[in-house]
Design a protein around this motif. Structure first.
Motif, mmCIF file in Angstrom:
data_model
loop_
_atom_site.group_PDB
_atom_site.id
_atom_site.type_symbol
_atom_site.label_atom_id
_atom_site.label_comp_id
_atom_site.label_asym_id
_atom_site.label_seq_id
_atom_site.Cartn_x
_atom_site.Cartn_y
_atom_site.Cartn_z
ATOM 1 N N SER A 17 0.812 -1.214 0.000
ATOM 2 C CA SER A 17 0.000 0.000 0.000
ATOM 3 C C SER A 17 0.843 1.261 0.000
ATOM 4 C CB SER A 17 -0.933 0.003 1.220
ATOM 5 O OG SER A 17 -0.162 -0.059 2.417
ATOM 6 N N ASP A 18 2.079 1.191 0.514
ATOM 7 C CA ASP A 18 2.898 2.394 0.558
ATOM 8 C C ASP A 18 3.895 2.454 -0.590
ATOM 9 O OD1 ASP A 18 4.454 0.277 1.312
ATOM 10 O OD2 ASP A 18 5.366 1.274 3.050
ATOM 11 N N GLN A 19 3.734 1.543 -1.560
ATOM 12 C CA GLN A 19 4.678 1.513 -2.676
ATOM 13 C C GLN A 19 4.307 2.596 -3.677
ATOM 14 O OE1 GLN A 19 5.166 -2.457 -3.983
ATOM 15 N NE2 GLN A 19 6.457 -1.960 -5.716
ATOM 16 N N SER A 20 5.237 3.405 -4.059
ATOM 17 C CA SER A 20 4.946 4.513 -4.962
ATOM 18 C C SER A 20 5.309 4.146 -6.389
ATOM 19 C CB SER A 20 5.727 5.761 -4.537
ATOM 20 O OG SER A 20 7.115 5.525 -4.634
ATOM 21 N N THR A 269 -5.034 10.781 -13.121
ATOM 22 C CA THR A 269 -4.018 11.719 -12.629
ATOM 23 C C THR A 269 -3.735 11.554 -11.142
ATOM 24 O OG1 THR A 269 -5.741 13.417 -12.337
ATOM 25 C CG2 THR A 269 -4.496 13.443 -14.401
ATOM 26 N N THR A 270 -4.774 11.280 -10.354
ATOM 27 C CA THR A 270 -4.580 11.088 -8.911
ATOM 28 C C THR A 270 -5.385 9.879 -8.435
ATOM 29 O OG1 THR A 270 -6.365 12.685 -8.475
ATOM 30 C CG2 THR A 270 -4.083 13.511 -8.415
ATOM 31 N N PRO A 271 -5.032 8.681 -8.898
ATOM 32 C CA PRO A 271 -5.780 7.486 -8.463
ATOM 33 C C PRO A 271 -5.666 7.296 -6.962
ATOM 34 C CG PRO A 271 -3.734 6.866 -9.563
ATOM 35 C CD PRO A 271 -3.895 8.340 -9.772
ATOM 36 N N ALA A 272 -6.736 6.779 -6.364
ATOM 37 C CA ALA A 272 -6.769 6.620 -4.912
ATOM 38 C C ALA A 272 -6.130 5.325 -4.447
ATOM 39 C CB ALA A 272 -8.215 6.695 -4.416
ATOM 40 N N ASP A 273 -6.056 4.330 -5.322
ATOM 41 C CA ASP A 273 -5.539 3.021 -4.934
ATOM 42 C C ASP A 273 -4.201 2.771 -5.633
ATOM 43 O OD1 ASP A 273 -5.182 -0.017 -5.080
ATOM 44 O OD2 ASP A 273 -6.973 0.131 -3.811
ATOM 45 N N PRO A 274 -3.179 2.312 -4.915
ATOM 46 C CA PRO A 274 -1.869 2.095 -5.541
ATOM 47 C C PRO A 274 -1.908 1.052 -6.656
ATOM 48 C CG PRO A 274 -1.912 1.196 -3.308
ATOM 49 C CD PRO A 274 -3.142 2.036 -3.458
ATOM 50 N N ARG A 275 -2.852 0.122 -6.602
ATOM 51 C CA ARG A 275 -2.952 -0.869 -7.678
ATOM 52 C C ARG A 275 -3.442 -0.228 -8.973
ATOM 53 N NH1 ARG A 275 -6.577 -4.587 -3.996
ATOM 54 N NH2 ARG A 275 -7.098 -2.447 -3.386
ATOM 55 N N GLU A 277 -2.839 2.895 -9.820
ATOM 56 C CA GLU A 277 -1.676 3.641 -10.308
ATOM 57 C C GLU A 277 -0.667 2.712 -10.960
ATOM 58 O OE1 GLU A 277 1.087 7.335 -8.822
ATOM 59 O OE2 GLU A 277 0.264 5.986 -7.312
ATOM 60 N N ALA A 278 -0.452 1.558 -10.365
ATOM 61 C CA ALA A 278 0.492 0.599 -10.930
ATOM 62 C C ALA A 278 0.033 0.117 -12.298
ATOM 63 C CB ALA A 278 0.667 -0.594 -9.986
ATOM 64 N N TYR A 279 -1.275 -0.082 -12.444
ATOM 65 C CA TYR A 279 -1.786 -0.579 -13.726
ATOM 66 C C TYR A 279 -1.712 0.483 -14.812
ATOM 67 C CZ TYR A 279 -4.788 -2.460 -17.321
ATOM 68 O OH TYR A 279 -5.272 -2.895 -18.549
ATOM 69 N N THR A 281 0.163 2.990 -15.111
ATOM 70 C CA THR A 281 1.533 3.388 -15.445
ATOM 71 C C THR A 281 2.373 2.208 -15.944
ATOM 72 O OG1 THR A 281 2.147 3.150 -13.102
ATOM 73 C CG2 THR A 281 1.581 5.356 -13.892
ATOM 74 N N GLY A 282 1.724 1.062 -16.159
ATOM 75 C CA GLY A 282 2.398 -0.052 -16.808
ATOM 76 C C GLY A 282 3.215 -0.942 -15.908
ATOM 77 N N ARG A 283 2.993 -0.870 -14.586
ATOM 78 C CA ARG A 283 3.770 -1.716 -13.670
ATOM 79 C C ARG A 283 3.340 -3.177 -13.743
ATOM 80 N NH1 ARG A 283 6.179 0.767 -9.247
ATOM 81 N NH2 ARG A 283 6.675 -1.358 -8.583
ATOM 82 N N PHE A 284 2.093 -3.437 -14.151
ATOM 83 C CA PHE A 284 1.636 -4.798 -14.391
ATOM 84 C C PHE A 284 0.470 -4.753 -15.357
ATOM 85 C CE2 PHE A 284 -1.316 -3.470 -11.099
ATOM 86 C CZ PHE A 284 -2.503 -4.109 -11.422
ATOM 87 N N GLY A 285 0.042 -5.950 -15.851
ATOM 88 C CA GLY A 285 -1.106 -6.034 -16.734
ATOM 89 C C GLY A 285 -0.760 -5.877 -18.182
#
Length: 285
Positions: A17-20, A269-275, A277-279, A281-285
């Protein structure tokens, strides 16, 4: 029960949850017309679960979809986007051993209590790959009108639908040619015209641009804006840029759960859930 602009939590996907996530990859979006929770509701969905045999593929989805907006559904392959979309006009019933639990209210009425033919007249659908009938361009658009006992002029109704689908100028001189003679992008717009012919209140689109070139994709996105005043649109897309450009609200699904549902500019622009944001911005999926 979740409403417009509500954030949901689902299972973690190896992301604390705290991963940026690096912010430069976030989307920069132009402002869009205001759509608020006070907008009239078209769908009110609560506790939606869908099972294929013993497998649960949607886990208690709660979401409200307002009328006359474009709502995009995003998420990795297999997250339940298409299943959710097909549940909105009971297309899940065409799948053997499928079972649906929960409530889907269309203008306050449970769709499970409706005649399915009348429901699908009100809630049309366009699939990922163009599927024109082996008929002429004219007969493709006129098909739904004929089986529903259209009383007016078929010629005028077909022209109106083709104009609404931004196809009339390209085919007006070849209406009696086979629909198979059209390009892929034209066939997809023909399928949209066929769905629009019976004046649905809702149009469901399951990745309608996935096999199309950028020019045709832009035409269909422009079409969505033109249709909004008369039709509520729900679109599944894997294209983050398309969701950002074409939708008013975006829902992010993951592993059959609704993770976040927000106005599109806020989600990108300001997603509330880190998952989320990860999706995006291409971190997974």
């Amino acid at each position: 029960m979740a409403g417009v602009g509500t954030v949901h939590s689902g299972n973690n996907v190896n992301l604390k949850s705290d991963q940026s996530v690096d912010t430069p990859q976030r989307f920069s979006l132009p402002p869009k017309p205001s759509v608020t929770a006070e907008s009239s509701l078209r769908f009110k969905i609560s506790g939606l679960k869908v099972f294929y045999g013993p497998k649960e593929v949607l886990h208690g989805i709660d979401i409200n979809i307002s009328a006359n907006i474009v709502t995009a559904l995003i998420g990795p392959s297999g997250c339940g986007k298409s299943t959710f979309l097909r549940s909105l006009n009971r297309m899940t019933e065409t799948v053997r051993n499928a079972r649906v639990e929960g409530d889907i209210l269309l203008d306050g009425e449970n769709i499970m209590d409706m005649d399915v033919v009348k429901l699908r007249r009100r809630v049309g659908m366009v699939f990922q790959r163009p599927n024109p009938f082996p008929k002429s361009i004219f007969d493709n658009v006129a098909y739904g009108l004929r089986i529903n006992g259209h009383q007016g002029s078929l010629t005028e109704a077909v022209e109106k639908s083709l104009r609404r689908a931004a196809l009339w100028d390209e085919v007006k001189d070849q209406l009696h040619k086979s629909a198979y003679a059209l390009s892929g992008g034209q066939q997809q717009r023909l399928c949209i015209a066929r769905a629009l012919a019976v004046d649905p209140e809702v149009l469901l689109l399951d990745e309608p641009c996935s096999a199309l070139d950028p020019v045709t994709t832009a035409k269909i996105e422009e079409l969505l804006f033109q249709l909004k005043p008369s039709c509520t649109i729900v679109i599944v897309t894997h294209n983050m840029q398309q969701a950002a450009r074409a939708s008013d609200f975006t829902a992010f699904l993951l592993e059959g759960r609704l993770i976040e549902y927000q106005p599109t500019p806020k989600l990108f622009t300001t997603p509330a859930d880190p998952r989320t944001e990860a999706y995006i911005t291409g971190r997974f999926g």
